[in-house]
Structures are given as structure tokens and as C-alpha cells.
Motif scaffolding. Sequence first.
Motif, PDB file in Angstrom:
ATOM      1  N   LEU A 186     -34.775  16.606 -19.372  1.00  0.00           N
ATOM      2  CA  LEU A 186     -34.560  15.712 -18.231  1.00  0.00           C
ATOM      3  C   LEU A 186     -34.370  14.265 -18.657  1.00  0.00           C
ATOM      4  O   LEU A 186     -33.377  13.627 -18.302  1.00  0.00           O
ATOM      5  N   PHE A 187     -35.313  13.730 -19.426  1.00  0.00           N
ATOM      6  CA  PHE A 187     -35.306  12.301 -19.705  1.00  0.00           C
ATOM      7  C   PHE A 187     -34.407  11.902 -20.874  1.00  0.00           C
ATOM      8  O   PHE A 187     -33.718  10.890 -20.794  1.00  0.00           O
ATOM      9  N   ILE A 188     -34.398  12.671 -21.929  1.00  0.00           N
ATOM     10  CA  ILE A 188     -33.610  12.280 -23.101  1.00  0.00           C
ATOM     11  C   ILE A 188     -32.180  12.794 -23.005  1.00  0.00           C
ATOM     12  O   ILE A 188     -31.231  12.049 -23.190  1.00  0.00           O
ATOM     13  N   LYS A 189     -32.020  14.075 -22.700  1.00  0.00           N
ATOM     14  CA  LYS A 189     -30.661  14.635 -22.596  1.00  0.00           C
ATOM     15  C   LYS A 189     -30.009  14.300 -21.264  1.00  0.00           C
ATOM     16  O   LYS A 189     -28.886  13.819 -21.219  1.00  0.00           O
ATOM     17  N   GLY A 190     -30.702  14.572 -20.161  1.00  0.00           N
ATOM     18  CA  GLY A 190     -30.109  14.404 -18.839  1.00  0.00           C
ATOM     19  C   GLY A 190     -29.899  12.961 -18.421  1.00  0.00           C
ATOM     20  O   GLY A 190     -28.828  12.579 -17.978  1.00  0.00           O
ATOM     21  N   LEU A 191     -30.938  12.129 -18.555  1.00  0.00           N
ATOM     22  CA  LEU A 191     -30.857  10.740 -18.101  1.00  0.00           C
ATOM     23  C   LEU A 191     -30.529   9.761 -19.225  1.00  0.00           C
ATOM     24  O   LEU A 191     -30.368   8.562 -18.977  1.00  0.00           O
ATOM     25  N   SER A 192     -30.443  10.243 -20.448  1.00  0.00           N
ATOM     26  CA  SER A 192     -30.122   9.421 -21.625  1.00  0.00           C
ATOM     27  C   SER A 192     -31.067   8.226 -21.792  1.00  0.00           C
ATOM     28  O   SER A 192     -30.640   7.129 -22.164  1.00  0.00           O
ATOM     29  N   LEU A 193     -32.356   8.445 -21.504  1.00  0.00           N
ATOM     30  CA  LEU A 193     -33.325   7.375 -21.714  1.00  0.00           C
ATOM     31  C   LEU A 193     -33.602   7.245 -23.207  1.00  0.00           C
ATOM     32  O   LEU A 193     -33.532   8.215 -23.952  1.00  0.00           O
ATOM     33  N   THR A 194     -33.927   6.056 -23.626  1.00  0.00           N
ATOM     34  CA  THR A 194     -34.161   5.813 -25.046  1.00  0.00           C
ATOM     35  C   THR A 194     -35.631   6.011 -25.392  1.00  0.00           C
ATOM     36  O   THR A 194     -36.313   5.116 -25.880  1.00  0.00           O
ATOM     37  N   LEU A 195     -36.127   7.204 -25.124  1.00  0.00           N
ATOM     38  CA  LEU A 195     -37.481   7.567 -25.496  1.00  0.00           C
ATOM     39  C   LEU A 195     -37.451   8.186 -26.884  1.00  0.00           C
ATOM     40  O   LEU A 195     -36.576   9.007 -27.176  1.00  0.00           O
ATOM     41  N   PRO A 196     -38.408   7.833 -27.726  1.00  0.00           N
ATOM     42  CA  PRO A 196     -38.443   8.478 -29.043  1.00  0.00           C
ATOM     43  C   PRO A 196     -38.910   9.919 -28.893  1.00  0.00           C
ATOM     44  O   PRO A 196     -39.879  10.198 -28.192  1.00  0.00           O
ATOM     45  N   LEU A 197     -38.223  10.842 -29.543  1.00  0.00           N
ATOM     46  CA  LEU A 197     -38.623  12.247 -29.485  1.00  0.00           C
ATOM     47  C   LEU A 197     -39.638  12.554 -30.576  1.00  0.00           C
ATOM     48  O   LEU A 197     -40.608  13.265 -30.339  1.00  0.00           O
ATOM     49  N   TRP A 198     -39.443  12.001 -31.755  1.00  0.00           N
ATOM     50  CA  TRP A 198     -40.312  12.262 -32.898  1.00  0.00           C
ATOM     51  C   TRP A 198     -41.022  10.984 -33.328  1.00  0.00           C
ATOM     52  O   TRP A 198     -40.579   9.889 -32.993  1.00  0.00           O
ATOM     53  N   PRO A 199     -42.084  11.094 -34.109  1.00  0.00           N
ATOM     54  CA  PRO A 199     -42.775   9.893 -34.593  1.00  0.00           C
ATOM     55  C   PRO A 199     -41.852   8.963 -35.358  1.00  0.00           C
ATOM     56  O   PRO A 199     -40.917   9.418 -36.034  1.00  0.00           O
ATOM     57  N   ALA A 200     -42.117   7.679 -35.259  1.00  0.00           N
ATOM     58  CA  ALA A 200     -41.250   6.678 -35.884  1.00  0.00           C
ATOM     59  C   ALA A 200     -41.191   6.829 -37.397  1.00  0.00           C
ATOM     60  O   ALA A 200     -40.144   6.573 -38.009  1.00  0.00           O
ATOM     61  N   PHE A 201     -42.276   7.259 -38.016  1.00  0.00           N
ATOM     62  CA  PHE A 201     -42.284   7.375 -39.476  1.00  0.00           C
ATOM     63  C   PHE A 201     -41.465   8.560 -39.988  1.00  0.00           C
ATOM     64  O   PHE A 201     -41.212   8.645 -41.179  1.00  0.00           O
ATOM     65  N   LEU A 202     -41.010   9.460 -39.099  1.00  0.00           N
ATOM     66  CA  LEU A 202     -40.181  10.576 -39.529  1.00  0.00           C
ATOM     67  C   LEU A 202     -38.682  10.282 -39.514  1.00  0.00           C
ATOM     68  O   LEU A 202     -37.893  11.060 -40.019  1.00  0.00           O
ATOM     69  N   GLY A 203     -38.287   9.211 -38.880  1.00  0.00           N
ATOM     70  CA  GLY A 203     -36.859   9.000 -38.894  1.00  0.00           C
ATOM     71  C   GLY A 203     -36.484   7.749 -38.256  1.00  0.00           C
ATOM     72  O   GLY A 203     -35.480   7.261 -38.086  1.00  0.00           O
TER      73      GLY A 203
END
Length: 153
Positions: free
Chosen positions: A136-153
Motif C-alpha cells: 500500500l504505502f511503498i508500492k501503491g502510494l510511492s511513499l519514501t518509507l525505508p523498507l530495510w535498515p539504513a545500514f543495509l543499503g
Amino acid sequence: MKIKSQRDFGAGLMFLAVGVSFALGASTYDFGVSARPGPGYFPMLLGLILAVLGAMVLFKALTLETEDGEPIGKLAWKPLITILGSVVLFGLLLPRLGLAVALPLLVFGASAAGDEFSLRDALVSAVVLTTLAWLLFIKGLSLTLPLWPAFLG
């Protein structure tokens, strides 16, 4: 006027107050129109719906007679603090650990507040909610929420 159900009266008053405060807070944002809603559209709508539901519960508490008056019981502090703490922790951890870690931590923390904690149920809920939030939020609404921890990528 006599309060006939203290429990419904308290719940209705709380819903009404939270709904009105959300609607007032949303009034500072651009409302937009139905075809192109602004940032204040959704919170205003939810606040008004919550306020109306609260008013209906409040009205019911003042009009329907119950046998024992349904007194308000003791406040369950442990579940209240556990759930609020989980939500605050989610807000603090989301930017650092991403949705894939912060949301399951929220689900497990909030699930632990109940009397009937089930690891399997909490795990299923965490997987389903994280997947739906990602869709919903990342794919559908294209919000810039981090999916994974910052130290991983």
C-alpha cells in the motif's frame, strides 16, 4: 440527565474528543477536493467520522438503561503502556530500521499486551501487515518509507 452506562459515556466522550482534535489539527492543512485531496483531507474525514461515532455512543449511554449501570472498571495500565510504548517505538525505529523490522516489532509488542499471546498468531499478523503496508504505502502510494535498515543499503 442521568448517565445510564458509565463505560459507554467514557468511551463516547473519548472518541468525540479525539475525533474533534484530529479534525481541528487537520484544518491547518490544505483540504483539496475529492478528486485531488490535499494532506488534510484524510485526517479531517477520519476525525469527523470518529467524532460522529463518539457522539452516537455518548447518546446511547444517556438514553439506554442497563441493569447495573455498567460502571467503568479499573484502568488496565499494563496493556495501555505496552501498546503506547510499541507505537512510540515504531515511530522512533521506522526511519532507522525500516518498515520490514519496525512493523513486526510493533505487532509483537502490541500482541504482548494481551492476556492470550500466541507467537504463531503474532508472526502471521506481522507478516501479513508488513506485506500489506509495503504494497500500500511503498508500492501503491510511492511513499519514501525505508523498507530495510539504513545500514543495509
